[in-house]
Scaffold this motif. Structure first.
Motif, PDB file in Angstrom:
ATOM      1  N   LEU A  28       0.814  -1.214   0.000  1.00 39.97           N
ATOM      2  CA  LEU A  28       0.000   0.000   0.000  1.00 39.97           C
ATOM      3  C   LEU A  28       0.849   1.266   0.000  1.00 39.97           C
ATOM      4  CD1 LEU A  28      -2.874   1.204   0.220  1.00 39.97           C
ATOM      5  CD2 LEU A  28      -2.571   1.150   2.683  1.00 39.97           C
ATOM      6  N   GLU A  29       1.846   1.326   0.863  1.00 43.17           N
ATOM      7  CA  GLU A  29       2.660   2.536   0.955  1.00 43.17           C
ATOM      8  C   GLU A  29       3.406   2.798  -0.349  1.00 43.17           C
ATOM      9  OE1 GLU A  29       4.894   3.577   4.491  1.00 43.17           O
ATOM     10  OE2 GLU A  29       3.882   1.957   5.541  1.00 43.17           O
ATOM     11  N   GLN A  30       3.945   1.753  -0.963  1.00 45.41           N
ATOM     12  CA  GLN A  30       4.663   1.941  -2.221  1.00 45.41           C
ATOM     13  C   GLN A  30       3.726   2.409  -3.326  1.00 45.41           C
ATOM     14  OE1 GLN A  30       7.964   1.918  -2.628  1.00 45.41           O
ATOM     15  NE2 GLN A  30       7.544   2.676  -4.682  1.00 45.41           N
ATOM     16  N   SER A  31       2.520   1.886  -3.356  1.00 48.21           N
ATOM     17  CA  SER A  31       1.571   2.335  -4.381  1.00 48.21           C
ATOM     18  C   SER A  31       1.155   3.786  -4.137  1.00 48.21           C
ATOM     19  CB  SER A  31       0.351   1.430  -4.424  1.00 48.21           C
ATOM     20  OG  SER A  31      -0.380   1.519  -3.229  1.00 48.21           O
ATOM     21  N   ARG A  33       3.168   6.071  -2.831  1.00 50.22           N
ATOM     22  CA  ARG A  33       4.321   6.848  -3.289  1.00 50.22           C
ATOM     23  C   ARG A  33       4.341   6.942  -4.818  1.00 50.22           C
ATOM     24  NH1 ARG A  33       7.260   3.774   0.780  1.00 50.22           N
ATOM     25  NH2 ARG A  33       7.474   5.108   2.609  1.00 50.22           N
ATOM     26  N   ASP A  34       4.018   5.839  -5.485  1.00 56.39           N
ATOM     27  CA  ASP A  34       3.985   5.847  -6.946  1.00 56.39           C
ATOM     28  C   ASP A  34       2.907   6.798  -7.465  1.00 56.39           C
ATOM     29  OD1 ASP A  34       5.999   3.974  -6.894  1.00 56.39           O
ATOM     30  OD2 ASP A  34       4.668   2.263  -7.262  1.00 56.39           O
ATOM     31  N   GLY A  35       1.750   6.795  -6.823  1.00 55.09           N
ATOM     32  CA  GLY A  35       0.674   7.696  -7.222  1.00 55.09           C
ATOM     33  C   GLY A  35       1.033   9.147  -7.006  1.00 55.09           C
ATOM     34  N   ARG A  36       1.698   9.429  -5.907  1.00 55.10           N
ATOM     35  CA  ARG A  36       2.136  10.800  -5.649  1.00 55.10           C
ATOM     36  C   ARG A  36       3.156  11.237  -6.692  1.00 55.10           C
ATOM     37  NH1 ARG A  36       4.379  14.502  -1.116  1.00 55.10           N
ATOM     38  NH2 ARG A  36       5.837  15.609  -2.426  1.00 55.10           N
ATOM     39  N   TRP A  40       2.174  14.512  -8.597  1.00 50.70           N
ATOM     40  CA  TRP A  40       2.683  15.717  -7.962  1.00 50.70           C
ATOM     41  C   TRP A  40       4.160  15.990  -8.200  1.00 50.70           C
ATOM     42  CZ3 TRP A  40      -0.747  19.032  -6.352  1.00 50.70           C
ATOM     43  CH2 TRP A  40      -2.011  18.567  -6.026  1.00 50.70           C
ATOM     44  N   ASP A  41       4.998  14.979  -8.190  1.00 51.16           N
ATOM     45  CA  ASP A  41       6.431  15.196  -8.332  1.00 51.16           C
ATOM     46  C   ASP A  41       6.744  15.462  -9.796  1.00 51.16           C
ATOM     47  OD1 ASP A  41       6.550  14.697  -5.646  1.00 51.16           O
ATOM     48  OD2 ASP A  41       7.222  12.636  -5.871  1.00 51.16           O
ATOM     49  N   LYS A  42       7.210  16.642 -10.086  1.00 46.55           N
ATOM     50  CA  LYS A  42       7.464  17.050 -11.461  1.00 46.55           C
ATOM     51  C   LYS A  42       8.956  16.959 -11.772  1.00 46.55           C
ATOM     52  CE  LYS A  42       3.194  18.222 -11.987  1.00 46.55           C
ATOM     53  NZ  LYS A  42       2.285  17.384 -12.665  1.00 46.55           N
TER      54      LYS A  42
END
Length: 69
Positions: A28-31, A33-36, A40-42
């Motif tokens: 869950l946490e890795q998914s 982070r991947d979604g963020r 969001w991370d450009k």
């Protein structure tokens, strides 16, 4: 801020829910982070592209729905 001993072992229902959710789905946490990273991370823009973007901007008129005429 430290409360008395009776509150030191307390865990809220929300905390317990999140812990159970993480136990049930370890990825869950890795998914998250991947979604963020996806939303969001450009990526960094190089200086030439940034300068070209700034130079190609057109100033918007004060009231956009009225044509100059």
């Amino acid at each position: 801020m430290k409360f008395s001993k009776q509150f030191s072992l307390y865990e809220s229902e929300a905390t317990n829910f999140i812990k159970d959710l993480k136990k049930a789905n370890p990825a869950l946490e890795q998914s998250q982070r991947d979604g963020r990273a996806l939303l969001w991370d450009k990526q960094a823009i190089d200086l030439d592209t940034q300068k070209r973007n700034q130079e190609s901007r057109i100033n918007q008129q004060a009231y956009v729905y009225q044509n100059k005429g």
